[in-house]
Design an enzyme around this catalytic site. Structure first.
Site, mmCIF file in Angstrom:
data_model
loop_
_atom_site.group_PDB
_atom_site.id
_atom_site.type_symbol
_atom_site.label_atom_id
_atom_site.label_comp_id
_atom_site.label_asym_id
_atom_site.label_seq_id
_atom_site.Cartn_x
_atom_site.Cartn_y
_atom_site.Cartn_z
ATOM 1 N N TRP A 254 0.822 -1.200 0.000
ATOM 2 C CA TRP A 254 0.000 0.000 0.000
ATOM 3 C C TRP A 254 0.864 1.261 0.000
ATOM 4 O O TRP A 254 0.550 2.237 -0.669
ATOM 5 C CB TRP A 254 -0.966 -0.024 1.174
ATOM 6 C CG TRP A 254 -1.964 1.101 1.232
ATOM 7 C CD1 TRP A 254 -2.350 1.784 2.340
ATOM 8 C CD2 TRP A 254 -2.738 1.667 0.154
ATOM 9 N NE1 TRP A 254 -3.299 2.743 2.023
ATOM 10 C CE2 TRP A 254 -3.561 2.686 0.683
ATOM 11 C CE3 TRP A 254 -2.799 1.404 -1.212
ATOM 12 C CZ2 TRP A 254 -4.429 3.455 -0.093
ATOM 13 C CZ3 TRP A 254 -3.666 2.169 -2.002
ATOM 14 C CH2 TRP A 254 -4.466 3.167 -1.434
ATOM 15 N N ARG B 123 12.013 -0.307 4.875
ATOM 16 C CA ARG B 123 12.883 -0.946 5.858
ATOM 17 C C ARG B 123 13.844 -1.934 5.192
ATOM 18 O O ARG B 123 14.976 -2.125 5.632
ATOM 19 C CB ARG B 123 12.011 -1.680 6.895
ATOM 20 C CG ARG B 123 12.749 -2.100 8.149
ATOM 21 C CD ARG B 123 11.817 -2.852 9.088
ATOM 22 N NE ARG B 123 10.643 -2.083 9.426
ATOM 23 C CZ ARG B 123 10.573 -1.206 10.414
ATOM 24 N NH1 ARG B 123 11.641 -0.974 11.152
ATOM 25 N NH2 ARG B 123 9.450 -0.555 10.653
ATOM 26 N N THR C 96 -9.594 0.001 -1.279
ATOM 27 C CA THR C 96 -8.372 0.174 -2.071
ATOM 28 C C THR C 96 -7.469 -1.039 -1.964
ATOM 29 O O THR C 96 -6.689 -1.140 -1.016
ATOM 30 C CB THR C 96 -7.605 1.419 -1.590
ATOM 31 O OG1 THR C 96 -7.425 1.320 -0.151
ATOM 32 C CG2 THR C 96 -8.358 2.697 -1.895
ATOM 33 N N ALA D 163 -4.140 -2.598 -3.021
ATOM 34 C CA ALA D 163 -2.918 -1.902 -3.420
ATOM 35 C C ALA D 163 -2.532 -2.175 -4.867
ATOM 36 O O ALA D 163 -2.157 -1.253 -5.605
ATOM 37 C CB ALA D 163 -1.775 -2.296 -2.488
ATOM 38 N N LYS E 28 -13.582 -3.135 10.046
ATOM 39 C CA LYS E 28 -13.971 -3.915 8.857
ATOM 40 C C LYS E 28 -13.050 -5.109 8.661
ATOM 41 O O LYS E 28 -13.466 -6.135 8.110
ATOM 42 C CB LYS E 28 -14.005 -3.021 7.618
ATOM 43 C CG LYS E 28 -12.680 -2.370 7.242
ATOM 44 C CD LYS E 28 -11.877 -3.168 6.229
ATOM 45 C CE LYS E 28 -10.536 -2.507 5.965
ATOM 46 N NZ LYS E 28 -9.712 -3.256 4.989
ATOM 47 N N ASN F 116 -7.165 -10.335 5.371
ATOM 48 C CA ASN F 116 -8.097 -10.653 6.445
ATOM 49 C C ASN F 116 -9.100 -11.706 6.005
ATOM 50 O O ASN F 116 -9.320 -12.708 6.690
ATOM 51 C CB ASN F 116 -8.813 -9.373 6.886
ATOM 52 C CG ASN F 116 -7.850 -8.351 7.446
ATOM 53 O OD1 ASN F 116 -7.392 -8.449 8.571
ATOM 54 N ND2 ASN F 116 -7.499 -7.359 6.632
ATOM 55 N N VAL G 122 1.514 -10.161 8.363
ATOM 56 C CA VAL G 122 0.802 -9.254 9.258
ATOM 57 C C VAL G 122 -0.644 -9.160 8.772
ATOM 58 O O VAL G 122 -0.900 -8.756 7.640
ATOM 59 C CB VAL G 122 1.440 -7.855 9.277
ATOM 60 C CG1 VAL G 122 0.605 -6.898 10.123
ATOM 61 C CG2 VAL G 122 2.870 -7.927 9.806
#
Length: 371
Positions: A29, A49, A153, A155, A215, A280, A303
């Site tokens: 994103w 990173r 959205t 990505a 959400k 998710n 994540v």
């Protein structure tokens, strides 16, 4: 609340975009936002990173690790040095995972010019404090205007240049209402607006962030039920009642219903709950199919914001005295080891309620009486 922004070319020219923007986060994103800003004509730096990600962006105008196969606009400069990435930036987009937002804000404190606006693009609620992401940034970076960008959205689609829309929310001060074209929200909107990306403005920061955090939890629920074998009827019911749970928390925190029904609410919820492109939804699907958590995503460490937020939303609901059946069910499955099938069977056999939440009607379910 709608604001009458200038519509003539001369008036629009008075809305000054931020020429130099920094994107903090080299994931999918963050890279997509960098591509959007570059297409809109901004000077764009991005902090990553991972040195390999930064090198790929600089040398090849690509981020194959997070957006494979998608060419990026030329001219995005990547850094692994945070100070270098934000040097001379007029606006900051904070696109790191929600659990790292506080630490990132602390690192930024000595690096930013006074009053540089911060746009939070992470969706979540801090577990320890119950704070939304913007409130965390405001604590760590006092005096900076802080807003959020959220909406339906994915990505990869936004990075490719597919037509995409999102909501940009800031608290509107008195001067912003008198002179909306000079507000950070308006200036950021024209900084990102391009042929493929359409930003909407909002003054309901609480509502937008609450919907964005919750959400993800509802999307996990939809994935679980789909993975078990249920289909559209079940998912539609979870989306509708999940939207009601989002509205309950939003109103309790001072947000507005129209935000929940807008781009960052029902728009984002509908997208996330109906596609396995969402991490998710995908996590829920795999758990519903019986795949142990440690083996999901092929054993790769991923994540999944809704996994963390299930605990945060559960704790926040307790503080607010709210009952959230769907979010509570997801929390118990993910964090208390509850059986997935039994938990959702219990959810469907819970007391019958009224469709308008305000009626506060509750009667025993016949199935529970038989049991």
């Amino acid at each position: 609340m709608q604001h009458d922004l200038p519509t003539t070319e001369d008036s629009l020219a008075a809305i000054r975009p931020y020429s130099r923007v920094a994107i903090l986060g080299g994931g999918s994103w963050g890279t997509a936002i960098a591509a959007i800003a570059r297409r809109a004509g901004r000077q764009v730096t991005i902090w990553a990173r991972d040195p390999d990600v930064a090198r790929d962006i600089n040398d090849n105008a690509r981020n194959e690790k997070y957006l494979p196969g998608i060419p990026l606009p030329e001219g995005i400069t990547a850094y692994t040095d945070l100070a270098g990435a934000v040097r001379d930036a007029e606006a900051i987009f904070l696109v790191t995972p929600s659990h790292s937002i506080r630490d990132m804000a602390r690192q930024l404190n000595p690096l930013l010019h006074r009053l540089t606006p911060i746009v939070v693009c992470a969706k979540g609620i801090e577990a320890e404090s119950g704070l939304l992401m913007s409130s965390i940034v405001e604590e760590e970076l006092p005096g900076h205007p802080v807003g959020a960008l959220s909406g339906p959205t994915f990505a990869a689609e936004a990075a490719r240049g597919d037509y995409t829309a999102a909501t940009l929310a800031f608290d509107f001060k008195t001067i912003d209402r008198i002179n909306p074209e000079g507000s950070p929200a308006a200036r950021l909107a024209v900084s990102l607006g391009c042929e493929s990306f359409r930003p909407y403005l909002s003054d309901d920061l609480v509502g937008l962030e609450t919907a964005g955090a919750m959400k993800n939890v509802i999307a996990i629920a939809c994935g679980m039920m789909t993975g078990v074998g249920f289909a559209e009827n079940t998912r539609a019911a979870l989306i509708a009642r999940g939207l009601g749970e989002i509205q309950l928390v939003t109103l309790a925190l001072g947000g507005r219903t129209d935000t929940v029904l807008g781009m960052g609410g029902v728009g984002d919820l509908t997208l996330t709950c109906n596609s396995s492109t969402s991490r998710n939804m995908s996590l829920g699907l795999q758990l519903g199919e019986g795949i142990p958590r440690e083996q999901c995503f092929g054993g790769r460490k991923m994540v999944v914001e809704g996994e963390r937020n299930a605990r945060s939303v559960h704790d926040l609901a307790g503080r607010l005295g709210l009952r959230l059946p769907i979010c509570g069910t997801v929390y118990r499955i993910l964090h208390e080891g509850a059986d997935l099938r039994e938990s959702f069977a219990a959810l469907w056999a819970s007391p019958l309620e009224a469709e308008p939440w305000a009626m506060s009607v509750e009667i025993p379910h016949p199935v529970s009486l038989e049991a």
